[in-house]
Design a protein around this motif. Structure first.
Motif, mmCIF file in Angstrom:
data_model
loop_
_atom_site.group_PDB
_atom_site.id
_atom_site.type_symbol
_atom_site.label_atom_id
_atom_site.label_comp_id
_atom_site.label_asym_id
_atom_site.label_seq_id
_atom_site.Cartn_x
_atom_site.Cartn_y
_atom_site.Cartn_z
ATOM 1 N N ILE A 202 10.670 71.935 -34.138
ATOM 2 C CA ILE A 202 10.416 70.507 -34.403
ATOM 3 C C ILE A 202 10.116 70.273 -35.883
ATOM 4 C CG2 ILE A 202 9.709 69.949 -32.034
ATOM 5 C CD1 ILE A 202 6.844 69.937 -33.020
ATOM 6 N N TYR A 208 2.539 75.324 -42.446
ATOM 7 C CA TYR A 208 1.835 74.526 -41.436
ATOM 8 C C TYR A 208 1.307 75.438 -40.326
ATOM 9 C CZ TYR A 208 1.005 70.975 -37.861
ATOM 10 O OH TYR A 208 0.410 70.179 -36.910
ATOM 11 N N LEU B 98 -1.558 71.411 -24.897
ATOM 12 C CA LEU B 98 -1.794 70.114 -25.544
ATOM 13 C C LEU B 98 -1.597 68.975 -24.548
ATOM 14 C CD1 LEU B 98 0.043 70.404 -28.999
ATOM 15 C CD2 LEU B 98 -2.354 70.847 -28.487
ATOM 16 N N LYS B 99 -2.380 67.925 -24.722
ATOM 17 C CA LYS B 99 -2.226 66.751 -23.859
ATOM 18 C C LYS B 99 -0.908 66.063 -24.198
ATOM 19 C CE LYS B 99 -7.145 66.050 -23.373
ATOM 20 N NZ LYS B 99 -8.317 65.327 -23.786
ATOM 21 N N ASP B 102 -0.759 64.453 -27.529
ATOM 22 C CA ASP B 102 -0.711 65.437 -28.627
ATOM 23 C C ASP B 102 0.688 66.032 -28.758
ATOM 24 O OD1 ASP B 102 -3.430 65.207 -29.298
ATOM 25 O OD2 ASP B 102 -3.950 66.451 -27.583
ATOM 26 N N LEU B 106 3.021 65.402 -32.091
ATOM 27 C CA LEU B 106 3.132 66.645 -32.863
ATOM 28 C C LEU B 106 4.178 66.595 -33.987
ATOM 29 C CD1 LEU B 106 2.105 69.551 -33.182
ATOM 30 C CD2 LEU B 106 3.724 70.251 -31.422
ATOM 31 N N PRO B 107 5.404 66.125 -33.730
ATOM 32 C CA PRO B 107 6.389 66.104 -34.827
ATOM 33 C C PRO B 107 5.927 65.272 -36.032
ATOM 34 C CG PRO B 107 7.483 65.734 -32.745
ATOM 35 C CD PRO B 107 6.014 65.664 -32.468
ATOM 36 N N ARG B 109 2.685 64.826 -36.894
ATOM 37 C CA ARG B 109 1.613 65.598 -37.552
ATOM 38 C C ARG B 109 2.207 66.715 -38.399
ATOM 39 N NH1 ARG B 109 -0.712 65.836 -32.491
ATOM 40 N NH2 ARG B 109 -0.866 68.099 -32.548
ATOM 41 N N TYR B 119 -0.884 59.017 -33.510
ATOM 42 C CA TYR B 119 -1.314 58.724 -32.139
ATOM 43 C C TYR B 119 -0.917 57.303 -31.725
ATOM 44 C CZ TYR B 119 -3.773 63.137 -31.808
ATOM 45 O OH TYR B 119 -4.049 64.475 -31.742
ATOM 46 N N ARG B 123 1.447 56.632 -28.592
ATOM 47 C CA ARG B 123 0.987 55.799 -27.475
ATOM 48 C C ARG B 123 2.029 54.719 -27.149
ATOM 49 N NH1 ARG B 123 -3.267 53.624 -29.637
ATOM 50 N NH2 ARG B 123 -4.471 55.536 -29.703
ATOM 51 N N TYR B 138 -2.223 66.786 -19.019
ATOM 52 C CA TYR B 138 -1.554 67.990 -19.535
ATOM 53 C C TYR B 138 -0.177 68.093 -18.882
ATOM 54 C CZ TYR B 138 -5.787 69.472 -21.872
ATOM 55 O OH TYR B 138 -6.859 69.532 -22.722
ATOM 56 N N ARG B 154 8.932 62.922 -27.556
ATOM 57 C CA ARG B 154 8.631 63.808 -28.683
ATOM 58 C C ARG B 154 9.844 63.924 -29.622
ATOM 59 N NH1 ARG B 154 7.403 70.051 -27.542
ATOM 60 N NH2 ARG B 154 9.653 69.979 -27.213
#
Lengths: 289, 228
Positions: A202, A208, B98-99, B102, B106-107, B109, B119, B123, B138, B154
């Motif tokens: 990703i 990182y 990860l929830k 999360d 992720l991508p 972050r 977030y 959402r 989860y 994602r």
């Protein structure tokens, strides 16, 4: 909001033992290091005194005053280059010294004891000890010149050897902590290779991913070594109390305690920093294609 | 700078155990295009997608992605190429620890976008795919279809230039499949090139987009049809 790590490093079986090992290593390492510093600090003052002092024993003549002999000796000393100051040790001081060694009940007749003359060297000019001894022997063949420097060199070598040994031990402890961190990180990287693969896919950079490991290592290092250092500090306080009880001057110990406290306070940051660096390098190497 | 997002010239791949999956695949993916990748099972659809997201190196031939040759470029620059590609994996590849929120954020972050914005976007997207009440769940507690929607969210959250989806409707009902296709079309309208590997005949029949069909190791391009 969840600030969880992207890699489940907290629950890592491979790294579960790491804080315990690090804590133990920091405990041993800091104690070793602090006592090395303590030996250095205590002996530095003592060495300075020995390096710049010689002692003369002027024989006492029963029934006669040794004052003229003393005066002659002091005159020779005052004309000798390299000597800063010379003075006879007062009888009262000698008496106290002897009483502390032999007890108060032992009758010692001070008039039969030789007069001690303490000579301070200025340290700037070299002093010719054989020449001085020869001149003193002319005044009285029984005059003894005690030069502490030859055996001080031997004691210094012994102290230096102990310092090297203690430093090596500290270094080995730190090295062991780093090697353990490296192995734990490598195992962790292997365990989480699938998560790492997803992160790569990703778009995560190696930096990182390494950051996840290094932050975890830093946290572990800080907590574990803080606990280890706290226990080491308590041990040090205990040993210092025992040393004080055994007669070590409390002033030297209390002035040293500040240095010791700094070592104990800094050791978690140093250990955490090294662990962080070790984790980063291990991950970056492990992820290299 | 190349006019194509991806250029495959004479690409072939042979696995170590000997199975050869392409003989010489040559095709281009243009910016803003929409393709279905089809072919019988085992024909190499997933392998082709893997090559597109730099998860597999070709044995021969040349690949250019966004004008760059990923085989010769510095490994440290590969993440920059991958960041322009969104992938919906066939097996989802969600991170179980990860929830949902999360996983989806992720991508963002990873690209250094601040957590608050990450977030918020996650959402919104999860609400859109109907998982607004599973943000804190989860992945293991979700059904296959729900996990697939998380995987899609994602992949699209970064609005990639190229979106690759491997059987993205495999675990959802027809209504959800149409809804997801609509999501891909919306993304495509915003300029994202889409490649969807699928077996879903209903989806293929009702969509006008060109097909890249893998047949006997080569790729045949079927042109765009008029919408039914």
């Amino acid at each position: 909001m969840n600030n969880s790590q992207d890699l489940p490093l907290k629950n890592d079986i491979a790294a579960r033992f790491l804080p315990l090992i690090i804590g133990l290593m920091v405990y041993v390492g800091t104690l070793c290091f602090v006592f090395t510093l303590f030996i250095l600090s205590a002996t530095h003052l003592w060495e300075n005194q020995l390096r710049t002092q010689i002692t003369l024993e002027v024989p006492a003549s029963p029934g006669a005053s040794s004052a003229p002999l003393q005066a002659q000796v002091l005159q020779v000393l005052s004309k000798t280059p390299g000597i800063q100051q010379a003075s006879a040790v007062p009888k009262k001081e000698v008496e106290t010294l002897l009483q502390s060694l032999l007890g108060t009940t032992l009758p010692v007749d001070l008039q039969f004891l030789p007069v001690l003359i303490e000579v301070s060297l200025n340290g700037r000019e070299p002093i010719d000890i054989p020449m001085l001894e020869a001149r003193l022997k002319i005044i009285s063949p029984q005059i003894q010149l005690i030069d502490h420097r030859p055996w001080q060199v031997q004691v210094s070598s012994l102290i230096n050897a102990s310092v090297v040994l203690a430093s090596t031990l500290t270094f080995l402890v730190l090295l062991t902590a780093l090697v353990t961190t490296t192995f734990a990180t490598r195992t962790s990287l292997l365990i989480h290779r699938q998560v790492v693969e997803v992160l790569h896919l990703i778009g995560a950079t190696n930096e990182y991913i390494a950051k996840q490991f290094q932050v975890h290592a830093l946290k572990q290092g800080l907590i574990a070594s803080a606990i280890g250092a706290a226990f080491a500090f308590l041990t040090f306080i205990g040993i210092a109390a025992l040393l004080e009880k055994a007669g070590l001057p409390s002033t030297s110990l209390s002035s040293f305690s500040i240095q010791a406290f700094c070592v104990f306070a800094l050791s978690p940051f140093v250990t955490g920093g090294f662990m962080m660096l070790s984790a980063r390098l291990t991950v970056m190497r492990g992820l290299r294609p | 700078m190349s006019d194509f997002i991806a250029q495959f010239v004479g690409v072939g791949h042979q696995y170590k155990k000997g199975a050869e999956i392409f003989k010489g695949a040559t095709f281009n993916i243009e910016p803003g295009s929409f393709h279905f990748l089809t072919g019988p099972s085992g024909s190499g659809k997933s392998s082709l997608l893997k090559m597109l997201y730099l998860g597999l190196k070709p044995t021969w031939g040349s690949i250019r992605l966004f004008g760059e040759d990923p085989l010769t470029m510095k490994p440290s620059l590969l993440p920059l190429l991958r960041q322009q590609v969104g992938v919906v994996f066939q097996e989802f590849k969600l991170l179980d620890h990860l929830k949902v929120i999360d996983n989806v954020s992720l991508p963002l972050r990873v690209r250094g976008i601040e957590a608050k914005r990450s977030y918020r976007d996650a959402r919104e997207l999860l609400n859109w795919v109907g998982l607004g009440d599973s943000l804190q769940a989860y992945p293991a507690t979700l059904s296959g279809g729900q996990q697939q929607r998380v995987a899609i969210a994602r992949a699209v959250i970064t609005r990639p230039q190229l979106l690759l989806a491997d059987e993205p409707t495999g675990n959802v009902d027809d209504d959800m499949a149409i809804k997801l296709l609509h999501l891909f079309e919306e993304l495509n309208k915003m300029g994202t090139a889409i490649v969807i590997a699928t077996h879903n005949q209903r989806l293929l029949e009702r969509s006008p987009y060109p097909h890249l069909t893998i047949r006997r190791g080569t790729i045949i391009r079927t042109p765009k049809r008029s919408k039914p």
